[in-house]
Structures are given as C-alpha cells and as structure tokens.
Design a protein around this motif. Structure first.
Motif, PDB file in Angstrom:
ATOM      1  N   ASN A 159       2.984  -1.317   2.655  1.00 39.55           N
ATOM      2  CA  ASN A 159       3.253  -1.061   1.249  1.00 39.55           C
ATOM      3  C   ASN A 159       1.918  -1.082   0.516  1.00 39.55           C
ATOM      4  N   GLY A 160       1.662  -0.046  -0.231  1.00 40.29           N
ATOM      5  CA  GLY A 160       0.376   0.022  -0.907  1.00 40.29           C
ATOM      6  C   GLY A 160       0.445   0.846  -2.171  1.00 40.29           C
ATOM      7  N   ARG A 185      -7.976  -0.895   7.600  1.00 38.42           N
ATOM      8  CA  ARG A 185      -7.293  -2.134   7.211  1.00 38.42           C
ATOM      9  C   ARG A 185      -6.467  -1.941   5.938  1.00 38.42           C
ATOM     10  N   ARG A 186      -6.730  -0.859   5.203  1.00 37.38           N
ATOM     11  CA  ARG A 186      -6.027  -0.598   3.949  1.00 37.38           C
ATOM     12  C   ARG A 186      -4.921   0.420   4.181  1.00 37.38           C
ATOM     13  N   VAL A 187      -3.781   0.175   3.570  1.00 38.59           N
ATOM     14  CA  VAL A 187      -2.700   1.159   3.646  1.00 38.59           C
ATOM     15  C   VAL A 187      -3.154   2.458   2.980  1.00 38.59           C
ATOM     16  N   ALA A 228       5.375   3.264   0.983  1.00 38.01           N
ATOM     17  CA  ALA A 228       6.343   2.233   1.359  1.00 38.01           C
ATOM     18  C   ALA A 228       6.846   2.489   2.770  1.00 38.01           C
ATOM     19  N   GLY A 229       6.936   1.424   3.561  1.00 32.38           N
ATOM     20  CA  GLY A 229       7.434   1.520   4.928  1.00 32.38           C
ATOM     21  C   GLY A 229       7.629   0.135   5.496  1.00 32.38           C
ATOM     22  N   VAL A 267      -0.660   2.768   8.775  1.00 28.05           N
ATOM     23  CA  VAL A 267       0.514   1.955   9.105  1.00 28.05           C
ATOM     24  C   VAL A 267       0.395   1.527  10.564  1.00 28.05           C
ATOM     25  N   THR A 268       1.226   0.569  10.964  1.00 24.84           N
ATOM     26  CA  THR A 268       1.316   0.258  12.381  1.00 24.84           C
ATOM     27  C   THR A 268       1.727   1.530  13.117  1.00 24.84           C
TER      28      THR A 268
END
Length: 714
Positions: free
Chosen positions: A162-163, A75-77, A157-158, A96-97
């Motif tokens: 974002n994380g 669940r975490r980037v 970043a994407g 990421v997705t």
C-alpha cells in the motif's frame, strides 16, 4: 583537520568512490575558467557525499552505500514523486512481493476539477530483485498523456503493498505573453531598500514600491520593475544586510512594511498615534542620509510601531481576511512565525539545541508560552502580503505590462528558519558557492546550505513548490538568481576554500517543470540568471521550456573577445548593461570594479594586468559604439551610458532593463562578491553622481533619468 577528518589532498578517487558519487549526482570534474579540466580529490568527494548523508570513509562503507542506493527504489511501493510533462505520459513503477496483485488509482488535483481515474497496467516485464530477503517484483502502470496540469495523488493497494505518491504534470513550455512573442518590454532594476521617499522609515518599503511602480509606468512607459529579493531576514537585530542570504525564501521581510499604511493604523487612539510618530521620528531623519542604510534602526522603530497597530481590534471583515490568509498558508506560516518568536527570545543564531526539532515537546511548550509573539509574526506576514499586493496593482494601474518582477535568491542562511523547519531537505556539512572565475578569482562561498536532491524528491518537491507560490503571489514575472542551480550547484565542504568543492546535479526536469507549472498558474514570466560557467545545452533547454535567459553587455563577447554584435544576442533574454554584482555603469567605465578588488585584496592576478585588461575591455566597447554611430565626439559620461543602452536596444532581446543607479548617475557598487564586512554590501542608498540621495519623490523629475528613459521608450 575538519571534524577529525584530514584536510583535502591530491589523492585520486577510486573507481568504487566514483560510482558512488555518480549515483548521488556528485560530479568529479569540471572545466576551470582558464579552460583547464579540474578534478576533485577523493577527500572532496567523500566530504560532499557525507553532506548527502552517505558514509564513504572506507572501501567497505562505499560498498555498503552502493548496495543501499541500488536497492532503495525497490524498498518503496511507489516512488515519492513523478514529474511528467503534459501530453507525454509516463510509466509508474510499483513494487510488491513478486507475484502479488496490485491496483492503482489517481486522484486529480482539486484545483483542476478533481476526479479519480483507475490506471491500467502496462505489459512491461522487469526481472524481480531480492531485497532484504524478500523477492520483490515491479509492476508498471501507465500515467496517461491526457492528464491535466497540476499536483495529483496516486495510490497503490494490494495484499503486500500500500503506497501513496505525488504525480506532478507540468507544462511542456511556459507560453510567453503576446507582448513578448511579438515585441519587447522594458523596465527598471532597483534595490528596493535603497530607494527611499520622505515618508520612508530609513529604508525603502512596499509603499515606495507602489509609488515607484506606478510612476515608472505612468511617467516613463516602463513595463516592469525588477527588485531585489524581499525574503525574510532575522526578526531582531542584527539583521543580515544581504537580500540573498535570507532566513527563508518563502516569506517576506516585514522591514518593508509601512506601518501607517496598515488600515488599523487609522483607528489608533491619540496616545497610540503619538507612540507611532515617536517611533518614526529618528529613522525618518535617515532618509536623506547618504551613509550606509541602517536596517537594524529601521526595523527596531518599525517593530515597535507595528506592535501598537497589531493591538488595534480588526473589523469582522478584516479578521476574516486574516484568518483566510493564515489557513491558505498553512503549517508553513505557523512554523515560520514560531521560529521568529524563538529567534527573538534566544537570538536567531543561538536557539538552544534542545529546541532544534520543531516537532519536539520542548518546542510545543515554547509555542504555548510565545503564543502572542507567534500571532504577531503571523500578522506581519499578512500585512506585508497586503502591501505587496497593493504595489503590484499600482504598477499595473500605472500602465506596466508585467508590473513587479520578483527575484528568487539561490539559498538561505545556515542558521535560519528554513534550516530549522525543513529538516533533512537542506544539507548539513556543505555550503553553496562558485568555483574561481574571471571576476572572482578565489571562488565564492555563499554560506548557504543546498537542497539535498534526494530529500527534496522524497518530500515530493513540496517545500520548493510552496516557496514558489508565495514569491509568485503578487508578481508579473520572477527572476531566478543563478538558475543553473536548478541543474547543478557547487558544493563546498565545511572548513575548506571555495576551490575545493564539487558540482552536485539536480533533477532539472522536475525543478524547471515545477517552476513552469507554478508560473503558469500565477500568469508570470520567468527569467533565469544564466551567467557564468554554463554547460552549452542548458541555455537551449531553458529556452525550449519558455524560460528566458540573461545577457549582460559586459559579459557578451564573440570568439575574439570583442563585444558581441547586438544582432547576435539571443531573443529570449532579459538584456541589461550592468548587474547588481558590478558597479553602476559610470563606476565601471571608471574602473571601479578593479579598484574595489585591489583595495580589498581580492585579485590573484597582478593589479597592473587586471587594470590593463579592464581598460582594453572598455576601449573595445567604446570602439563598438563608435562603429555604429552611437557616440558623439568627446562624449560626456551621460552620453556614453545612453549609448550603451542604445546598443542593447539594438538587440532582439524580449526584455530590456535599465538599472535605476544608471538612470541617476550613481557610481557606488551595491555589492562586491567575495566580501562580507569588508565592503558595505547592500547598504548603499540611491544617489546621484555626487553621492547626494535621490528620493522617490524627486526621481521622475530627474533630468538624467528622463533622458535615459527616452532612449528606452523610443
């Protein structure tokens, strides 16, 4: 019943409960001190999991909790923190997705020169996972092996992710000073509050520490001075006597401040000078009192005097220094000072529930109302820091190689500043302690809430880092009390006996690594108190990281139960004859450790058996001394104490420490584990064999101390 939950039973845990416990680091069994395997009941495991914020009250809830803990990383980037050793590099997972692109950059710690690096993606395939109805993929990036030591920040970043996370690069090994790599150092162990001078205010203080450090180095050749934890206690009476049960481990107890040594005290008006002297008068008279130390009286007098000094205007340079200190300490200091103001107003243990959240509007309103008191408590930390820094400088100027050796307690008071300010990082519903052992056969409950391993990692270990930085500010070395707590802690659910707990494991690679990083930055040696039940690999691991262990003469035995031969001691240890949890050596030889426990009802074995074992232990030790020619015929008590220290001096230990109480012939114990009000723990002033107070002013003219110091400095 405990909060509506039935008390512990012998019910065996289910396989699902055991899997859930393992996922959170809860250990279902341990070896008892008699060598028997002890297993935690299902009740204990559920109660410990509840303290970790996990509902395991039914099979259905266990299944939900298992699914949650397995999905949580996806669940975490980014993971909240990655701790890696210098020179090793690591993989960094990014979620990421599935199929979406992502880029990752690393901002280097400004303290190491700063800079930015783009991270490269590694060719690692991980099967995607469906989480909350979304197919999540894992991209893996390289953290290069050449990253400098420090606290770095990574950003991803994407289009769907974002994380931000923390990357901590720690030393592979904390290198020892040349002095300890090629030789050894020795020093004293002292309970600072007990070591008073004629100018103390009823309790040993930081000016006494400076004098003690300088004199110990200059007069006897000592290299360090190990003192009790100086962590902050309650800001108003009653003050908890134990230095190992503070309200916070990050800040200093201002009871150790000498009011006259604050520079602004020199500019008091004659009327204000009289106020300071009137405050001091009743407690100065206590310096020669052999009775229990009265912290409340000392602090009440000091606080009144310090309030007068606080009102004196500071010069421009002094004000700038104060402001720089406040900025450096950041929000942690302001939050602690606010808690002190609230604790003064409402009582440390009775702060209203509506003020339980530091971020609430109600607390913000109190901050405005109590602005003057918040400023005062902020200032107290600054002047304490200044006097502690002066003490370390004095010790080094006196010739010490290391100077002050600070002591870090295991935890904090359950109703103190850290519990109020750190939120979920400290657990609720459980306290730290120890299972039964030979010296504490009913186990121990230290009444301290433990770190939550999951929440500490979620906070990127920053509360831990900030605490270490403050304790290491003016120290040449640090002793970590119960260092095994960096690996596992004995969690005791609320409302049950100490033997009804279970061990919870911690990420020791992260905790030990961060400790090594902060000690490296401070130039400090680290000693871990690794006594008691220790998994065999732990001591080897600590040694490999450059962390020294601890050897206490009475606890070092070979496989037959005989005293361990000096040549078989470890090299990377702080070796001592005694410890603050035992009576001074003169008292131990006389069996005081048995007598105290008998009087207080702390024995589970028959007293005759325990006394016989203690006598046999002493006789074996005396025989070992005689076999090495260390004892004369018909020795005096002083000669036996000195022979025990010669025995320790024959070991290869890198550090040797002598308890100040042994140097003057004291017999009274400072602390009896497993007690609270039953014994005057942490209140016994330094005295000689007759109980007469020994002051810093007279200490290094003491014939017994001089004789023992000659043994250590030979």
């Amino acid at each position: 019943m405990v909060d509506g939950t039935p008390l512990p039973s012998d019910e065996a845990p289910s396989d699902a409960l055991l899997r859930l416990a393992a996922a959170y680091g809860v250990v279902p069994d341990h070896w008892g001190f008699h060598g028997d395997l002890r297993r935690a009941s299902a009740w204990t495991l559920r109660a410990v999991l509840a303290a970790l914020g996990v509902d395991a009250s039914s099979r259905e809830r266990i299944d939900v909790a298992l699914a949650h803990v397995e999905d949580s990383p996806w669940r975490r980037v980014l993971p909240p923190v990655v701790v890696v050793r210098a020179g090793q590099g690591a993989h960094l997972p990014v979620h990421v997705t599935h199929g979406d692109p992502v880029s990752v950059v690393l901002d280097l710690d400004p303290e190491t020169g700063g800079g930015r690096r783009d991270l490269a993606q590694a060719d690692v395939y991980v099967e995607p996972r469906t989480v909350d109805g979304r197919l999540v993929g894992r991209a893996t990036f390289w953290l290069p092996a050449d990253l400098p030591l420090g606290w770095h920040t990574v950003e991803a970043a994407g289009p769907s992710a974002n994380g931000r996370a923390t990357v901590v690069v720690t030393p592979d090994r904390l290198e020892l000073p040349e002095r300890l790599r090629t030789g050894r150092a020795w020093g004293y162990m002292a309970q600072l509050y007990s070591v008073r001078s004629r100018r103390s205010w009823g309790i040993g203080d930081l000016v006494d520490l400076a004098d003690l450090g300088w004199m110990a180095g200059h007069e006897t050749g000592a290299d360090f001075l190990l003192i009790n934890p100086l962590h902050a206690a309650e800001p108003a009476a009653p003050m908890t006597p134990s230095p190992y049960l503070p309200t916070t481990r990050r800040f200093v107890n201002p009871v150790y401040v000498r009011p006259e040594a604050v520079p602004e005290a020199a500019y008091l008006s004659s009327a204000d000078r009289s106020l300071l002297e009137w405050s001091a008068e009743p407690v100065l008279a206590l310096d020669l009192d052999p009775g229990p130390i009265d912290r409340d009286a000392a602090w009440t007098a000091k606080r009144a005097a310090l309030e007068v000094v606080f009102a004196v205007p500071r010069s421009a340079a002094r004000q700038a220094a104060f402001e720089a200190f406040v900025e450096e300490q950041g929000s942690g200091l302001s939050t602690f000072a606010l808690w002190c103001a609230l604790a003064e107003k409402y009582g440390a243990e009775t702060i209203p529930p509506e003020l339980g959240d530091p971020a609430s509007a109600a607390v913000a309103a109190e901050r405005v109302l109590l602005a003057d008191r918040v400023a005062f408590h902020t200032w107290l930390q600054w002047v304490a820091d200044e006097q502690l820094g002066a003490a370390q400088r004095a010790a080094l100027e006196g010739g010490m190689a290391l100077g002050i050796m600070q002591d870090l307690a295991v935890g904090v008071h359950p109703l103190g500043a850290d519990v109020w300010s750190l939120g979920d990082v400290l657990a609720r519903g459980a306290t730290v302690g120890a299972p039964p052992d030979m010296y504490n056969q009913q186990g121990q409950n230290w009444s301290q809430p433990p770190w939550r391993p999951d929440e500490l990692a979620r906070a990127a270990y920053k509360p831990y880092r900030d605490m270490l930085r403050t304790v290491l500010r003016h120290a040449g070395a640090i002793r970590i009390d119960h260092v095994i707590g960096l690996f596992r802690l004995w969690w005791i659910p609320e409302g049950v006996d100490s033997d009804q707990g279970a061990y919870v494991r911690y990420d020791h690679e992260a905790l030990v690594g961060i400790l090594a990083l902060e000690a490296h930055r401070a130039g400090a040696v680290v000693i871990g108190e690794d006594l008691g039940t220790v998994e065999p690999w732990v001591r080897d691991y600590l040694s490999s990281r450059g962390i020294l262990g601890t050897s206490v003469l009475w606890f070092e035995q070979d496989h037959t139960g005989a005293p361990l031969a000096p040549e078989h001691y470890r090299h990377l240890v702080l070796a001592t004859v005694t410890t603050h949890d035992l009576p001074p050596t003169a008292g131990y030889l006389a069996g005081e450790h048995v007598a105290i426990r008998e009087r207080l009802g702390l024995l589970t074995d028959p007293v005759a058996v325990v006394r016989r074992e203690a006598d046999a232990e002493r006789d074996r030790m005396l025989a070992a001394l005689r076999s090495r020619g260390l004892l004369p015929d018909d020795p005096t008590e002083r000669e036996v104490v000195e022979a025990l220290h010669r025995y320790v001096m024959a070991t290869p230990a890198a550090l040797i420490a002598v308890a100040l109480v042994d140097a003057v012939g004291e017999r009274r114990a400072q602390n009896q584990p497993g007690t609270d009000q039953e014994y005057p723990n942490w209140k016994v002033p330094l005295g000689d064999s007759t109980g007469q107070v020994v002051l810093v002013d007279d200490l290094f003219g003491n014939a017994r101390l001089r004789s023992l110091a000659a043994v250590l400095d030979s």
